[in-house]
Motif scaffolding. Structure first.
Motif, mmCIF file in Angstrom:
data_model
loop_
_atom_site.group_PDB
_atom_site.id
_atom_site.type_symbol
_atom_site.label_atom_id
_atom_site.label_comp_id
_atom_site.label_asym_id
_atom_site.label_seq_id
_atom_site.Cartn_x
_atom_site.Cartn_y
_atom_site.Cartn_z
ATOM 1 N N UNK A 428 23.068 -1.375 -3.801
ATOM 2 C CA UNK A 428 22.101 -2.424 -4.093
ATOM 3 C C UNK A 428 22.485 -3.733 -3.409
ATOM 4 N N UNK A 429 23.797 -4.055 -3.380
ATOM 5 C CA UNK A 429 24.225 -5.314 -2.767
ATOM 6 C C UNK A 429 23.952 -5.314 -1.262
ATOM 7 N N UNK A 430 24.126 -4.160 -0.613
ATOM 8 C CA UNK A 430 23.814 -4.076 0.811
ATOM 9 C C UNK A 430 22.309 -4.213 1.039
ATOM 10 N N UNK A 431 21.525 -3.601 0.159
ATOM 11 C CA UNK A 431 20.061 -3.676 0.271
ATOM 12 C C UNK A 431 19.582 -5.129 0.303
ATOM 13 N N UNK A 432 20.118 -5.947 -0.611
ATOM 14 C CA UNK A 432 19.681 -7.346 -0.652
ATOM 15 C C UNK A 432 20.182 -8.131 0.560
ATOM 16 N N UNK A 433 21.321 -7.729 1.123
ATOM 17 C CA UNK A 433 21.810 -8.367 2.347
ATOM 18 C C UNK A 433 20.910 -8.045 3.544
ATOM 19 N N UNK A 434 20.425 -6.820 3.594
ATOM 20 C CA UNK A 434 19.593 -6.392 4.721
ATOM 21 C C UNK A 434 18.136 -6.812 4.554
ATOM 22 N N UNK A 435 17.682 -6.918 3.305
ATOM 23 C CA UNK A 435 16.263 -7.136 3.014
ATOM 24 C C UNK A 435 15.946 -8.614 2.810
ATOM 25 N N UNK A 436 16.577 -9.489 3.579
ATOM 26 C CA UNK A 436 16.294 -10.922 3.468
ATOM 27 C C UNK A 436 14.836 -11.185 3.848
ATOM 28 N N UNK A 437 14.397 -10.596 4.961
ATOM 29 C CA UNK A 437 12.996 -10.701 5.378
ATOM 30 C C UNK A 437 12.423 -9.289 5.457
ATOM 31 N N UNK A 438 11.592 -8.879 4.507
ATOM 32 C CA UNK A 438 11.007 -7.539 4.548
ATOM 33 C C UNK A 438 9.745 -7.508 5.406
ATOM 34 N N UNK A 439 9.597 -6.463 6.193
ATOM 35 C CA UNK A 439 8.390 -6.247 6.987
ATOM 36 C C UNK A 439 7.892 -4.831 6.703
ATOM 37 N N UNK A 440 6.674 -4.724 6.208
ATOM 38 C CA UNK A 440 6.078 -3.415 5.921
ATOM 39 C C UNK A 440 5.045 -3.102 6.995
ATOM 40 N N UNK A 441 5.220 -1.976 7.702
ATOM 41 C CA UNK A 441 4.292 -1.588 8.764
ATOM 42 C C UNK A 441 3.204 -0.687 8.195
ATOM 43 N N UNK A 442 1.977 -1.012 8.516
ATOM 44 C CA UNK A 442 0.849 -0.218 8.038
ATOM 45 C C UNK A 442 0.769 1.098 8.818
ATOM 46 N N UNK A 443 0.483 2.216 8.144
ATOM 47 C CA UNK A 443 0.273 3.470 8.879
ATOM 48 C C UNK A 443 -1.006 3.392 9.696
ATOM 49 N N UNK A 444 -1.122 4.260 10.690
ATOM 50 C CA UNK A 444 -2.272 4.204 11.602
ATOM 51 C C UNK A 444 -3.592 4.454 10.875
ATOM 52 N N UNK A 445 -3.576 5.232 9.797
ATOM 53 C CA UNK A 445 -4.820 5.513 9.062
ATOM 54 C C UNK A 445 -5.395 4.241 8.426
ATOM 55 N N UNK A 446 -4.569 3.199 8.293
ATOM 56 C CA UNK A 446 -5.050 1.928 7.767
ATOM 57 C C UNK A 446 -5.343 0.930 8.887
#
Length: 590
Positions: A428-446
């Motif tokens: 969990x601690x690594x997750x928060x270190x890596x996830x400072x700026x989250x980017x979610x990519x939309x699938x092509x169907x959207x």
């Protein structure tokens, strides 16, 4: 003059058949084998990919039946067919189903295209789609025949003959001088641009690419053609020749509407193809966060272009002139991943290089490290990576002193890391270190609005790479592709375009007969009217709620790092007044 014997015809175009065979197997998810009339293997996939050019006379009873009878052969339960009883390898054979189609030239069978199942899933696919697969492969067989009998074009003189040829071409041709004035246009171009022959010499035309690509003046792409106050979207090839521009218009033109949203595409996003709402939001976000050094976590399904996004962030960052190092955490064995990331000293372990090795983290110093498939990183390495991020130091295997590094980490995954954390598979601690700026990519169907633009991009990319003629695409094919679910996303679309370019006859239009039958069936199902009218509204509501949740988390984490509202607003790329409104909206601690 030597007469080419029928049995050698397929070997004459073996390179073409080899490429086609691999793509056909990938599209149909079945193994493919192609032999000529002498039972010489021309091409194959899986267990048939070896022994190319060798004779298969032994135990080839099914193939021999197709050749001798010039008719297809279907076996759903291998080992039970009478022909299989003659095989001496019957007991050890792993084939579960077989579909063989003859290749006929002048009433002679010159070879066989066979689809083979080795798993129960593949067996069921052949069993349930016999007629569909048979019709499709028979159509492909006819394309092979067409490639065999193509005659090479004869050379012609240039001057008046060339002008006459241009005038009578179905393809639109437009030539502009250095002042962007029309010096030559044929009737097809005049009709497409809605101009007449009397006024063409007085018409000034400006041509610019819709999507800013490197070397965009070569190959078929979409261009904005501006004639006075009118703007048209034209697909074609643009060539610069001795201070002149030559536009060769494609036979098949796009029906995309030309609006301000398309024209305003930022030229820096040359590999992020698309102008749908999800893509425009993505480009705006990247433009804001690229100059910083905060860690970025890109989440998206396989094939959505996570590495393309990572490279774009690096290219627009202040580190763009420094290294971009990419590593796929799932592709490297666990026992090698540590030495790849952190490096090792001379004699650190048995088999280590005498000179040691610099790790990828150290190689990315002052630049960007891209960790793809971060969810597959072993827990032990997650702990070591966390220490490296927090201390900004790496300790190579066998070293006694750490080495300082300055890197930006961009990671990517198609996994649900929250679930992995709950299951104890990800720290969990690594997750928060890596996830400072989250980017979610939309699938092509959207991103349905981007499909035609992507089709054009990949048709141009692959035709230029393979030296093929740019094909047209019929309206019914475009409709089918726009309603396909695209489980493999942009990567699947790229592979399909490459496949279609290989099988469409030169200069012809891609029609629905060339599409894989499973794709047609899925698209037809998707085109059926939805049962609930409010489904789309619910989806949009869920998407908006997800975006707001992401924005709230981003602001909250930024405020924790920057007590100063001014600094926090600068990192977020918004004004201080806007930041205060967001704090009030999400009820955050100011």
């Amino acid at each position: 003059m030597d007469i080419v014997k029928p049995e050698s015809l397929l070997m004459q175009i073996q390179p073409t058949i080899l490429k086609f065979t691999k793509m056909l197997a990938s599209v149909l998810q079945l193994e493919v084998e192609i032999v000529d009339a002498t039972l010489t293997r021309v091409a194959g996939t899986g267990p048939y990919s070896h022994a190319l050019g060798q004779n298969l006379n032994t135990n080839s009873h099914l193939l021999r039946y197709v050749i001798e009878n010039k008719r297809e052969k279907v076996v759903i339960q291998s080992h039970q067919d009478p022909l299989c009883e003659q095989c001496t390898h019957r007991e050890s054979c792993t084939e579960q189903a077989f579909l063989g189609i003859p290749i006929i030239v002048n009433n002679q069978c010159i070879g066989v295209i066979s689809l083979v199942a080795f798993t129960q899933t593949q067996q069921e696919k052949i069993k349930k789609n016999i007629q569909m697969l048979s019709d499709y492969v028979r159509h492909i067989s006819n394309i092979f025949v067409g490639k065999l009998i193509e005659s090479s074009a004869t050379e012609i003189n240039f001057n008046n003959v060339l002008i006459t040829l241009i005038e009578n071409m179905d393809q639109g041709v437009l030539v502009l001088n250095k002042d962007n004035m029309v010096t030559l246009s044929n009737s097809s171009a005049q009709k497409q641009l809605d101009i007449n022959s009397e006024t063409t010499s007085h018409v000034e035309i400006h041509i610019t690419p819709l999507t800013q690509l490197q070397n965009y003046n070569c190959g078929h792409v979409q261009y904005i053609v501006k004639i006075g106050q009118r703007q048209l979207l034209i697909t074609g090839q643009l060539h610069s020749i001795q201070e002149h521009q030559l536009l060769l218009m494609a036979f098949h033109q796009s029906r995309m509407a030309l609006d301000d949203g398309l024209i305003a595409t930022e030229p820096n996003f040359d590999q992020l193809i698309g102008n749908s709402k999800p893509m425009l939001r993505l480009k705006q976000l990247i433009a804001r966060i690229a100059p910083g050094s905060s860690s970025v976590l890109i989440v998206g399904e396989s094939g959505t272009g996570k590495e393309v996004v990572a490279r774009t962030i690096h290219r627009l960052s202040l580190r763009s002139d420094k290294p971009f190092i990419a590593i796929n955490c799932a592709a490297i064995p666990e026992q090698l991943l540590e030495s790849e990331l952190f490096g090792y000293m001379k004699g650190a372990f048995t088999g280590a290089s005498n000179s040691g090795k610099v790790g990828l983290i150290q190689s990315a110093n002052h630049g960007t490290l891209f960790l793809d498939e971060i969810g597959d990183m072993p827990l032990m390495l997650q702990a070591k990576l966390l220490r490296a991020i927090e201390s900004r130091e790496v300790l190579p295997i066998g070293a006694s002193k750490p080495i300082s590094v300055d890197i930006r980490i961009i990671s990517a995954t198609n996994q649900n890391l929250s679930m992995y954390i709950a299951e104890g598979k990800f720290r969990e601690d690594l997750y928060y270190r890596l996830n400072v700026i989250p980017i979610a990519l939309a699938p092509l169907r959207e991103r349905q609005a981007d499909i035609e633009l992507l089709i054009n991009f990949f048709l141009n990319l692959h035709t230029r790479r393979m030296g093929c003629v740019y094909p047209g695409m019929s309206p019914d094919v475009l409709q089918i592709l726009q309603h396909h679910r695209w489980p493999g996303n942009v990567r699947e679309l790229s592979n399909l375009m490459e496949y279609l370019i290989n099988i469409v006859p030169n200069g012809e239009v891609i029609d629905s007969a060339l599409l894989p039958p499973n794709l047609i069936a899925q698209a037809q199902h998707a085109m059926q009217p939805p049962k609930a009218d409010n489904h789309a509204a619910e989806q949009e509501h869920e998407a908006n709620a997800s975006l707001e949740s992401m924005e709230k988390l981003l602001i909250e984490e930024t405020l924790l790092r920057h007590p100063s509202k001014k600094l926090a607003a600068e990192e977020l790329g918004i004004g201080v007044a806007t930041l205060y409104r967001k704090i009030k909206k999400y009820q955050l601690k100011g």
